[in-house]
Design a protein around this motif. Sequence first.
Motif, mmCIF file in Angstrom:
data_model
loop_
_atom_site.group_PDB
_atom_site.id
_atom_site.type_symbol
_atom_site.label_atom_id
_atom_site.label_comp_id
_atom_site.label_asym_id
_atom_site.label_seq_id
_atom_site.Cartn_x
_atom_site.Cartn_y
_atom_site.Cartn_z
ATOM 1 N N LEU A 1 4.053 6.583 -2.018
ATOM 2 C CA LEU A 1 2.626 6.826 -2.196
ATOM 3 C C LEU A 1 1.834 5.546 -1.927
ATOM 4 C CD1 LEU A 1 0.902 9.287 -3.280
ATOM 5 C CD2 LEU A 1 0.581 7.887 -5.300
ATOM 6 N N GLY A 2 2.428 4.434 -2.328
ATOM 7 C CA GLY A 2 1.771 3.141 -2.135
ATOM 8 C C GLY A 2 1.553 2.835 -0.659
ATOM 9 N N ARG A 3 2.547 3.159 0.145
ATOM 10 C CA ARG A 3 2.397 2.903 1.583
ATOM 11 C C ARG A 3 1.286 3.765 2.163
ATOM 12 N NH1 ARG A 3 7.884 1.776 1.106
ATOM 13 N NH2 ARG A 3 8.486 3.964 1.217
ATOM 14 N N MET A 4 1.160 4.969 1.621
ATOM 15 C CA MET A 4 0.051 5.820 2.049
ATOM 16 C C MET A 4 -1.279 5.195 1.635
ATOM 17 S SD MET A 4 1.356 9.654 1.224
ATOM 18 C CE MET A 4 -0.265 10.362 1.016
ATOM 19 N N ALA A 5 -1.297 4.707 0.406
ATOM 20 C CA ALA A 5 -2.534 4.135 -0.133
ATOM 21 C C ALA A 5 -2.926 2.875 0.632
ATOM 22 C CB ALA A 5 -2.348 3.816 -1.613
ATOM 23 N N ALA A 6 -1.918 2.079 0.986
ATOM 24 C CA ALA A 6 -2.187 0.780 1.610
ATOM 25 C C ALA A 6 -2.973 0.946 2.918
ATOM 26 C CB ALA A 6 -0.875 0.056 1.865
ATOM 27 N N LYS A 7 -2.749 2.055 3.574
ATOM 28 C CA LYS A 7 -3.450 2.283 4.846
ATOM 29 C C LYS A 7 -4.965 2.389 4.647
ATOM 30 C CE LYS A 7 -1.142 5.956 6.074
ATOM 31 N NZ LYS A 7 -0.800 7.119 6.904
ATOM 32 N N TRP A 8 -5.343 2.796 3.445
ATOM 33 C CA TRP A 8 -6.764 3.023 3.185
ATOM 34 C C TRP A 8 -7.392 1.898 2.380
ATOM 35 C CZ3 TRP A 8 -8.143 6.467 6.455
ATOM 36 C CH2 TRP A 8 -7.247 7.476 6.829
ATOM 37 N N SER A 9 -6.591 0.895 2.137
ATOM 38 C CA SER A 9 -7.107 -0.210 1.321
ATOM 39 C C SER A 9 -7.538 -1.364 2.217
ATOM 40 C CB SER A 9 -6.021 -0.681 0.356
ATOM 41 O OG SER A 9 -6.449 -1.866 -0.271
ATOM 42 N N ARG A 10 -8.595 -1.999 1.802
ATOM 43 C CA ARG A 10 -9.066 -3.157 2.551
ATOM 44 C C ARG A 10 -8.717 -4.436 1.786
ATOM 45 N NH1 ARG A 10 -10.491 -3.164 7.275
ATOM 46 N NH2 ARG A 10 -11.096 -1.218 8.265
ATOM 47 N N LYS A 11 -7.647 -4.337 1.068
ATOM 48 C CA LYS A 11 -7.182 -5.496 0.320
ATOM 49 C C LYS A 11 -6.718 -6.570 1.302
ATOM 50 C CE LYS A 11 -3.692 -6.773 -3.036
ATOM 51 N NZ LYS A 11 -3.268 -6.417 -4.365
ATOM 52 N N ALA A 12 -7.079 -7.789 0.997
ATOM 53 C CA ALA A 12 -6.695 -8.894 1.873
ATOM 54 C C ALA A 12 -5.279 -9.319 1.552
ATOM 55 C CB ALA A 12 -7.648 -10.058 1.681
ATOM 56 N N PRO A 13 -4.423 -9.287 2.541
ATOM 57 C CA PRO A 13 -3.062 -9.725 2.272
ATOM 58 C C PRO A 13 -3.019 -11.240 2.149
ATOM 59 C CG PRO A 13 -3.285 -9.178 4.586
ATOM 60 C CD PRO A 13 -4.625 -8.906 3.945
ATOM 61 N N THR A 14 -2.314 -11.710 1.196
ATOM 62 C CA THR A 14 -2.191 -13.166 1.043
ATOM 63 C C THR A 14 -0.719 -13.502 1.058
ATOM 64 O OG1 THR A 14 -2.164 -12.928 -1.327
ATOM 65 C CG2 THR A 14 -4.277 -13.416 -0.328
ATOM 66 N N MET A 15 -0.457 -14.748 1.088
ATOM 67 C CA MET A 15 0.945 -15.127 1.176
ATOM 68 C C MET A 15 1.368 -15.910 -0.060
ATOM 69 S SD MET A 15 -0.598 -16.455 4.416
ATOM 70 C CE MET A 15 -2.143 -15.677 4.032
#
Lengths: 297, 346
Positions: free
Chosen positions: B149-163
């Motif tokens: 479900l998270g992978r589905m959600a991630a597509k719609w999120s504009r969260k900035a990936p950080t390292m």
Amino acid sequence: MDDESYGGSSSSQRNKRPAQSQSSGSQKRAMREDDSDQGSDIHVPVSKQAATSGVRGAASAAAIPAEDMERLIKDVVRLAIFTAHSESALKREDIKEVLGNHGRALDHVFNKAQERLRDVFGMELVELTSKGRGGQSAEKGTKSYMLKNILPTQLLQGSAIDWESEVEDMGLLMVILSFIMVREGTLQESVLISNLRRLSLLEESSSFGDITRKLDVLIKKRYLEKFKLDHMDESGEKVEYEYRWGARARVEIPEENMVKFIQEVFGRDAPPGLEVAIKKASRPADSEAPTPTASAE
Amino acid sequence: MRRQQRLSDDEHDASMDQDEEMHNGDASQDEDMAKERIKDEKRKIRQQYRQLITDTEERRKELMEPTNNDLLSNVDRANNLYKNVFGTHEATLDAKLLVMSADLGMQKAKQLKMGQGGFDETEYLTRLINTMGGHEVESEERGLNWAKLGRMAAKWSRKAPTMDFMLGPMAVEHKTRNMKQRTRVVRDPKDMKKPQELREEDIARQENETTKNVMQISDILEQMEEKVNLFHLVINPESFGQTVENIFYLSFLVRDGKVSITEEDVDNPDIEDGDEPREGANIQPMVELCETPTAEDYQGGLLKKQMIMNIDMAMWRELIEVYDIRKTMIPTRVTKEKMEKGKWYG
């Protein structure tokens, strides 16, 4: 005059780590004791001289040697990404602290850093907004910023980013936010809890651990807001809380994206008119504006 | 008089009643009765309204249930009651109930959300569980697949990936832990002592003093070859303590039947034990070795006698004087005051 003082510090900056590289002699470090900065291990040294530096306005930016300016921009970019990692807000003062003596050049450096973030990282700093208690009032700026992913939608759709271990939390957050959205943006705690129970999240074996603690973390990170509900009756019924979207959620998840997510959950055999239903459910009854997509379907 | 009484009867409705009472002044009895009936009627209606209001308040939760239609029947009941209402007070109660019902109705509607074309949350929850494999058998063990479900959600999120890793730390300042400097006790090695190491031979077996001393007395008595006065034997004029000890050791010999203590007239030793002592006899307790009685002797009626001997320092001194004891027969035992250094007793 100014040139001289900058020149003096620049020589020492070259071979030092950026953030702590103000004029070497009188540098003082101070721990920031700021509650809103929970979990962050980023502490920025403060230069006592910053306040007293005699640089003025726009001229200040021009007065900074290019090399130093480059350093400052990079520092701000770095700070932004670091802050994003701990999912805390980047406050204007935090940026100022990084700039040290060049606090007056903040706007210029900020804009440059913004450019850099957009071009290189596909992110931008967005001001966090506060909606206030009512949730209906206009959003207000908070002088705090967070990074937003601005990669093209197609890239995100193609799962360009590997979220690794974050992915489960993102799923949970999305689901909670969706529950709130389809209730006109306010969800009573009792309803939320019963929904979470159906998703087996109240069980001890749940992979998220104590779900109430999880909710608290989401509140801290400004994904959620929790309000005490004033009950309408005078009989002093038990206090109920309600949840709303937090400022960070508003930035990260545009409502239309949430609609898309819910649609995806329903899948191919979604009931007809699902999109309309979602949109209708997410808008307070009195502010029901006719949506073009609604009539199209 | 009567009016006042009524008023106090029903203070609650006092204001209402007052109007009626005014006209009631000198009415006939029939009229009075009719008024009374009306009053009763009103009271009844008011009571019913109040009951209804209380009911509604108490059952608030229940009434809010989507499938519960009691709110409607509440209004019906109120409507029925209202048919008989002809006073303002009753009407007020009716209004109050109506406002309350409307309030509840609104809240209920809000909870229900729009009926047709509304978003079906229950269905949504089911689909969520389905998406996460909730209705498959194996998920019983593994739990819901939130990652999917998270992978589905991630597509719609504009969260900035950080390292996790960036070059160099961001001026990390470790929280300075308030470590109290513990003053370490520095010992001078010269002052230090090594614990004594023990080996088997270092442990001196403690000799059994008692047995040894008992034997010693037995030996002494053997050498005597004749009876000896008890006090001569045991008293050590140098040490009261050893005197007591001697008595103690002697008692073992007596108990075992190896030694006998008898009272004898020392001046006439020939007189037998059992005889009545003559006048002025010099009777003294005498000790001598004897044959150990056998089991048969005991069976033949030999009785063990027990005697507790009392002695204190005064008596000890007196005995020394009376018997003129100058020397101890049992040699004074040297107490090993100074233990051999480094010896251990086991």
